[in-house]
Write a protein that holds these residues in place. Structure first.
Motif, PDB file in Angstrom:
ATOM      1  N   ASP A  82       7.834   0.362   8.070  1.00  0.00           N
ATOM      2  CA  ASP A  82       7.849   0.051   9.502  1.00  0.00           C
ATOM      3  C   ASP A  82       7.677  -1.458   9.652  1.00  0.00           C
ATOM      4  O   ASP A  82       7.690  -2.192   8.653  1.00  0.00           O
ATOM      5  CB  ASP A  82       6.773   0.839  10.275  1.00  0.00           C
ATOM      6  N   GLU A  94       6.523   4.952   4.394  1.00  0.00           N
ATOM      7  CA  GLU A  94       5.642   3.928   4.956  1.00  0.00           C
ATOM      8  C   GLU A  94       6.390   2.836   5.715  1.00  0.00           C
ATOM      9  O   GLU A  94       5.780   2.057   6.439  1.00  0.00           O
ATOM     10  CB  GLU A  94       4.836   3.249   3.828  1.00  0.00           C
ATOM     11  N   MET A 114       5.174  -3.266  10.332  1.00  0.00           N
ATOM     12  CA  MET A 114       3.996  -3.829   9.657  1.00  0.00           C
ATOM     13  C   MET A 114       4.253  -4.015   8.166  1.00  0.00           C
ATOM     14  O   MET A 114       3.871  -5.026   7.575  1.00  0.00           O
ATOM     15  CB  MET A 114       2.782  -2.893   9.830  1.00  0.00           C
ATOM     16  N   VAL A 115       4.891  -3.002   7.560  1.00  0.00           N
ATOM     17  CA  VAL A 115       5.195  -3.096   6.125  1.00  0.00           C
ATOM     18  C   VAL A 115       6.185  -4.244   5.893  1.00  0.00           C
ATOM     19  O   VAL A 115       6.056  -4.996   4.921  1.00  0.00           O
ATOM     20  CB  VAL A 115       5.731  -1.745   5.582  1.00  0.00           C
ATOM     21  N   LYS A 123      -1.699   2.257  13.165  1.00  0.00           N
ATOM     22  CA  LYS A 123      -0.934   3.265  12.418  1.00  0.00           C
ATOM     23  C   LYS A 123      -1.871   4.219  11.678  1.00  0.00           C
ATOM     24  O   LYS A 123      -1.585   5.399  11.532  1.00  0.00           O
ATOM     25  CB  LYS A 123      -0.013   2.543  11.430  1.00  0.00           C
ATOM     26  N   GLU A 178      -2.688  -3.923  14.374  1.00  0.00           N
ATOM     27  CA  GLU A 178      -2.251  -3.804  12.979  1.00  0.00           C
ATOM     28  C   GLU A 178      -2.683  -2.490  12.348  1.00  0.00           C
ATOM     29  O   GLU A 178      -1.975  -1.924  11.530  1.00  0.00           O
ATOM     30  CB  GLU A 178      -2.822  -4.956  12.141  1.00  0.00           C
ATOM     31  N   GLU A 205       2.413   4.838  -1.433  1.00  0.00           N
ATOM     32  CA  GLU A 205       1.822   6.028  -2.059  1.00  0.00           C
ATOM     33  C   GLU A 205       2.372   6.263  -3.462  1.00  0.00           C
ATOM     34  O   GLU A 205       1.680   6.705  -4.356  1.00  0.00           O
ATOM     35  CB  GLU A 205       2.072   7.274  -1.199  1.00  0.00           C
ATOM     36  N   LYS A 255      -6.152   0.786   2.286  1.00  0.00           N
ATOM     37  CA  LYS A 255      -6.359   2.242   2.154  1.00  0.00           C
ATOM     38  C   LYS A 255      -7.429   2.558   1.111  1.00  0.00           C
ATOM     39  O   LYS A 255      -8.137   3.547   1.210  1.00  0.00           O
ATOM     40  CB  LYS A 255      -5.056   2.931   1.770  1.00  0.00           C
ATOM     41  N   GLU A 271       0.821  -1.222   0.000  1.00  0.00           N
ATOM     42  CA  GLU A 271       0.000   0.000   0.000  1.00  0.00           C
ATOM     43  C   GLU A 271       0.850   1.264   0.000  1.00  0.00           C
ATOM     44  O   GLU A 271       0.704   2.141   0.854  1.00  0.00           O
ATOM     45  CB  GLU A 271      -0.953  -0.008   1.192  1.00  0.00           C
TER      46      GLU A 271
END
Lengths: 76, 243
Positions: A33, A31, A35-36, B167, B164, A17, B120, A15
């Motif tokens: 981190d 983005e 989680m990514v 953020k 999760e 940008e 998103k 996801e």
């Protein structure tokens, strides 16, 4: 997998940008981190049936370095 | 801009009650998933702000298509998973097929919807996702292995997903009602003898609830008033669980 297709897949799955190139440093993405990183591990696992380790993630910088980890022979 | 909110199980019980309440607000665009539109024809007919989607949540593999076809340009601000089934069976009769069936609606369909809602593309930052669990998600009752375990599973979904999605300041919470007067409860009571029904009712110190009693906390959780609230289980049960 074609590299172009892989770049698009990463943008979609993580996801992001903006679009990626092979020289983009993943760690410098806004983005980026944990989680990514988790999403990246999942995406690579789904596509290439391999699990990136914590060490792999630590060592990855650019998309090219990720491709090298996965194995350049898997890309065209 | 209108807030888009998605509700499953919109044709009856708590889902229908919260839909009626939300539709009082002209700034809300409501999308409701259900199977029998005739049960809420009055809501469908009278509201430009309401889109009813005839969809069977058993068909989990069609959820992706649902987002592509119906929700392609929609970013949701809220989601309430009200769809649920229950069954009273001793474990000796709980075949894998029956377990799968109850989990399919109560849990797996929620996870699959959340898989898309968490993107998103389909949700705004600051959105609120609510899963209808049950006090049975924390407590037990004989004959309720399927129902209790499925409602407990939702609590795990809530805690993990709250982390999760933190953020993006998307909040994820569970609401755990006690016995509320709904078609599902009527079905439950039909399966029990009168003595048992009396006993269950007497276990709710301030009586069993009405659907309108649950609407308030859902409105609160959807609103910005709860913007610091995430990953929580809210029991709302007339005191059932404190004894």
């Amino acid at each position: 997998m074609e590299i172009e297709k892989f770049l698009k897949l990463l943008v979609e799955e993580l996801e992001l940008e903006s679009p990626l190139t092979v020289t983009t440093n993943l760690k410098e993405l806004e983005e980026w981190d944990s989680m990514v990183a988790m999403m990246l591990i999942g995406a690579v696992s789904n596509e290439f049936d391999m699990t990136l380790s914590a060490k792999d993630i630590e060592e990855i910088t650019t998309v090219q370095s990720l491709i090298n980890k996965i194995g350049v022979e898997k890309f065209s | 801009m209108k807030k888009s909110i998605l509700i499953t199980g919109v044709t009856s019980g708590i889902g229908k009650a919260i839909a009626e309440e939300l539709l009082l607000d002209s700034n809300i665009q409501l999308f409701g998933i259900g199977r029998d539109r005739t049960k809420i024809q009055h809501l469908i007919n009278n509201n430009v702000n309401f889109t009813f989607i005839n969809f069977d949540l058993f068909q989990i593999d069609k959820v992706e298509g649902l987002f592509k076809e119906e929700f392609n340009d929609i970013k949701f601000s809220g989601f309430i998973h009200c769809a649920g089934i229950e069954e009273t069976l001793p474990i000796s009769l709980y075949t894998p097929e029956k377990v799968r069936s109850i989990f399919q609606i109560n849990v797996f369909s929620a996870i699959e919807l959340l898989r898309f809602l968490s993107k998103k593309k389909h949700s705004l930052d600051g959105a609120s996702f609510i899963l209808m669990s049950s006090v049975m998600g924390e407590l037990g009752q004989a004959g309720k292995v399927g129902y209790c375990s499925s409602k407990a599973a939702l609590l795990g979904v809530v805690k993990s997903l709250a982390l999760e999605l933190s953020k993006r300041v998307i909040r994820v919470n569970a609401v755990l009602p006690g016995i509320v007067n709904t078609p599902l409860t009527e079905k439950l009571f039909e399966q029990l003898d009168e003595e048992n029904v009396r006993k269950i009712k007497s276990m709710h110190p301030i009586g069993i609830g009405e659907v309108s009693d649950v609407v308030g906390i859902l409105m609160y959780l959807l609103s910005d008033k709860s913007k610091w609230v995430t990953g929580q289980n809210f029991k709302i049960d007339g005191g059932y669980s404190i004894q």
